[in-house]
Design a protein around this motif. Structure first.
Motif, PDB file in Angstrom:
ATOM      1  N   SER A  58      51.840  42.832  40.433  1.00 25.43           N
ATOM      2  CA  SER A  58      50.778  43.666  40.194  1.00 25.43           C
ATOM      3  C   SER A  58      50.231  42.143  39.331  1.00 25.43           C
ATOM      4  O   SER A  58      49.042  41.525  39.437  1.00 25.43           O
ATOM      5  N   HIS A  59      50.911  40.780  39.014  1.00 26.25           N
ATOM      6  CA  HIS A  59      51.197  39.675  38.420  1.00 26.25           C
ATOM      7  C   HIS A  59      52.455  38.432  38.832  1.00 26.25           C
ATOM      8  O   HIS A  59      53.238  38.334  38.324  1.00 26.25           O
ATOM      9  N   ILE A  60      52.060  37.768  39.709  1.00 29.00           N
ATOM     10  CA  ILE A  60      52.329  37.147  39.651  1.00 29.00           C
ATOM     11  C   ILE A  60      51.700  35.506  40.149  1.00 29.00           C
ATOM     12  O   ILE A  60      50.994  35.169  40.646  1.00 29.00           O
ATOM     13  N   HIS A  61      52.665  34.372  39.998  1.00 28.82           N
ATOM     14  CA  HIS A  61      52.075  32.501  40.375  1.00 28.82           C
ATOM     15  C   HIS A  61      52.543  32.281  41.307  1.00 28.82           C
ATOM     16  O   HIS A  61      53.811  31.695  40.798  1.00 28.82           O
ATOM     17  N   LEU A  62      52.263  32.744  43.042  1.00 25.35           N
ATOM     18  CA  LEU A  62      53.177  31.822  43.759  1.00 25.35           C
ATOM     19  C   LEU A  62      53.085  30.230  44.341  1.00 25.35           C
ATOM     20  O   LEU A  62      53.821  29.721  44.152  1.00 25.35           O
ATOM     21  N   PHE A 208      42.833  38.796  34.184  1.00 28.20           N
ATOM     22  CA  PHE A 208      42.565  38.191  32.950  1.00 28.20           C
ATOM     23  C   PHE A 208      43.750  37.488  32.284  1.00 28.20           C
ATOM     24  O   PHE A 208      45.242  39.275  31.584  1.00 28.20           O
ATOM     25  N   HIS A 209      44.493  36.618  31.642  1.00 28.48           N
ATOM     26  CA  HIS A 209      45.036  36.244  31.144  1.00 28.48           C
ATOM     27  C   HIS A 209      44.704  35.942  29.686  1.00 28.48           C
ATOM     28  O   HIS A 209      44.107  35.268  29.668  1.00 28.48           O
ATOM     29  N   VAL A 210      45.225  36.871  28.574  1.00 30.49           N
ATOM     30  CA  VAL A 210      44.770  36.881  27.176  1.00 30.49           C
ATOM     31  C   VAL A 210      45.807  37.441  26.340  1.00 30.49           C
ATOM     32  O   VAL A 210      46.812  38.399  26.296  1.00 30.49           O
ATOM     33  N   GLY A 240      46.559  40.319  30.981  1.00 31.80           N
ATOM     34  CA  GLY A 240      48.058  40.309  31.588  1.00 31.80           C
ATOM     35  C   GLY A 240      48.238  39.542  29.947  1.00 31.80           C
ATOM     36  O   GLY A 240      47.428  38.921  29.033  1.00 31.80           O
ATOM     37  N   HIS A 241      49.633  39.985  29.371  1.00 31.96           N
ATOM     38  CA  HIS A 241      50.311  39.843  28.486  1.00 31.96           C
ATOM     39  C   HIS A 241      50.053  40.321  26.762  1.00 31.96           C
ATOM     40  O   HIS A 241      51.010  41.202  27.182  1.00 31.96           O
ATOM     41  N   LEU A 242      49.020  40.244  26.556  1.00 31.67           N
ATOM     42  CA  LEU A 242      48.182  40.922  25.074  1.00 31.67           C
ATOM     43  C   LEU A 242      49.788  41.114  24.170  1.00 31.67           C
ATOM     44  O   LEU A 242      49.830  41.720  23.352  1.00 31.67           O
ATOM     45  N   SER A 307      56.179  40.333  37.526  1.00 36.72           N
ATOM     46  CA  SER A 307      56.704  39.092  37.285  1.00 36.72           C
ATOM     47  C   SER A 307      56.796  37.347  36.305  1.00 36.72           C
ATOM     48  O   SER A 307      57.127  36.848  35.764  1.00 36.72           O
ATOM     49  N   ASN A 308      55.305  37.319  36.888  1.00 37.06           N
ATOM     50  CA  ASN A 308      54.180  36.578  36.208  1.00 37.06           C
ATOM     51  C   ASN A 308      55.325  35.272  36.281  1.00 37.06           C
ATOM     52  O   ASN A 308      54.420  34.978  38.001  1.00 37.06           O
ATOM     53  N   ASN A 309      56.358  33.855  36.679  1.00 35.74           N
ATOM     54  CA  ASN A 309      56.540  32.866  37.134  1.00 35.74           C
ATOM     55  C   ASN A 309      57.848  33.305  37.697  1.00 35.74           C
ATOM     56  O   ASN A 309      59.061  34.040  36.604  1.00 35.74           O
TER      57      ASN A 309
END
Ligand SMILES: [Zn+2]
Length: 429
Positions: A58-62, A208-210, A240-242, A307-309
């Protein structure tokens, strides 16, 4: 009555029932989960192995993945990661971004990922090059994975003039949704307002990254929850994050979590990045810096692990294999009972599918046949031992078939050689 299936997985173990069943697929969908004898064009005996729905990233930076060979972080802080990646971004080209993205997508597909949301940076540094690189990959990878692209203002909106127009352009060109990053802007509340204005104007979801800090210095999630309700965007917003939520006392966490739950906002925990970047100023008793996963789940909030990064200053390690994130969360979030491990499996399958609003996702007749056959029998093993994936299926078609052979030569009589090895020279494949 049983029609001929296109694909039949015989002897499958599922997470929600005892005993073995056959999973029958016709076209793109599951048509039967039972023990009815039926014919099939392709029949595979999975030998009692576990079958789950496909993994959902649900959250990755390709676009900023795999920078390990060109950027080295030494401080290991969030500020440094943003600065170094911002500098590296100046040299990004469309081909470079696309090449790195493909390498990550390929390993994600092999790991059993059948749907993914990637953030794509849109700002005055990189312009729309990221989107230009990734948009064609949505089509290219469609046979293996559904790819959502989120136009993401990592450098801020208010403090980076021109970004709002670029976000608008990205949504016009085909970005699926709009992202936000209020922690990295000069006016976080105005940033949130602009993101909601874009989401409602274009009729898209927001992600949001938050609240990405050790101390509760922003708690922007409360404003996001309020604006979600005001816009009628319940079920369409994720954060995301929180990590800041972990820094307030339990009773206040409960108050804020109630606001998140009431607004239908989903939470994405990014354990590898958060464990790596948080707590950097702690000298002894270093904080974990993870959002309270169990507390959020107990309150009925959809929680995804992601995974995010993958190998950049935000997270120098990574494999784009979501089972690793669940493994890390089991220890970092103190979730180790069999029930906890099963709950973690849902944070890389059912919960993120809900956040991405994937239609007809799941393991039931009528659902799309997006499936993983694991080399294990119990659902908790997915999290506990990271089993190999034997088959991955997307929309009814086998996309990955994996064979892994291990020979325990130490158990064989000394000097035993296969006839094929007689020459003494071999090439590893
Ligand atoms: Zn991110």
């Amino acid at each position: 009555m049983s029609e001929t299936a296109d694909l039949l997985l015989r002897g499958a173990r599922l997470t929600d029932r005892d005993g073995l069943v056959d999973v029958a697929v016709a076209g793109q969908r599951i048509v039967g989960i039972d023990t009815t004898a039926r014919s099939a064009r392709e029949s595979i005996d999975v030998g009692g192995r576990l079958v789950t729905p496909g993994l959902v990233e649900s959250h990755i930076h390709l676009d900023k993945a795999l920078l390990g060979d060109r950027v080295v972080s030494t401080a290991g802080t969030l500020e440094e990661a943003i600065r170094l990646t911002g500098e590296a971004k100046r040299a990004f080209t469309v081909d470079d971004i696309r090449d790195r993205a493909r390498r990550v997508l390929d390993v994600a597909v092999r790991a059993g990922t059948t749907a993914m949301r990637s953030h794509v940076e849109v700002d005055p540094i990189v312009g729309l090059a990221g989107l230009e690189a990734l948009l064609p990959l949505r089509e290219e990878y469609a046979p293996a994975l559904d790819l959502q692209l989120c136009a993401f203002p990592q450098e801020g909106i208010v403090k980076a003039p021109g970004t709002e127009a670029l976000l608008r352009r990205a949504l016009t060109l085909g970005a699926d949704l709009v992202g936000g990053c209020p922690y990295n802007d000069s006016d976080g509340l105005e940033h949130i307002r602009i993101v909601f204005a874009l989401a409602t104007a274009f009729g898209v979801d927001a992600d949001f990254h938050v609240d990405f800090a050790d101390e509760p210095e922003h708690l922007h999630v409360r404003e996001i929850a309020a604006q979600t309700v005001r816009a009628g965007w319940q079920g369409r917003v994720a954060v995301g994050h929180l990590t800041e939520l972990a820094a307030v006392p339990g009773f206040r966490q409960d108050e804020i979590i109630a606001e998140i739950a009431a607004a239908g906002v989903g939470v994405i925990c990014l354990p590898a990045t958060d464990l790596y970047l948080m707590g950097r100023r702690d000298d002894g008793n270093v904080r974990r810096g993870l959002t309270p996963v169990r507390r959020l789940l107990d309150a009925g909030v959809p929680v995804a692990l992601a995974s995010n990064n993958v190998r950049n200053p935000f997270t120098p390690v990574g494999t784009a294999d979501l089972s690793h994130m669940a493994f890390v969360a089991a220890v970092a979030a103190h979730m180790g009972t069999p029930a906890d491990l099963r709950a973690l499996l849902t944070t890389i399958t059912l919960h993120p599918a809900r956040l991405l609003r994937l239609p007809d996702y799941g393991l039931a007749p009528g659902c799309y046949a997006d499936l993983v056959v694991w080399d294990c029998a119990q659902p908790e093993d997915v999290v506990a031992v990271l089993p190999p994936r034997r088959l991955v299926i997307k929309r009814g078609r086998v996309t990955i078939e994996a064979h892994h052979e291990v020979r325990q030569r130490w158990r064989e009589p000394h000097g035993a050689v296969l006839s094929s090895e007689r020459s003494g020279h071999r090439t590893m494949r």
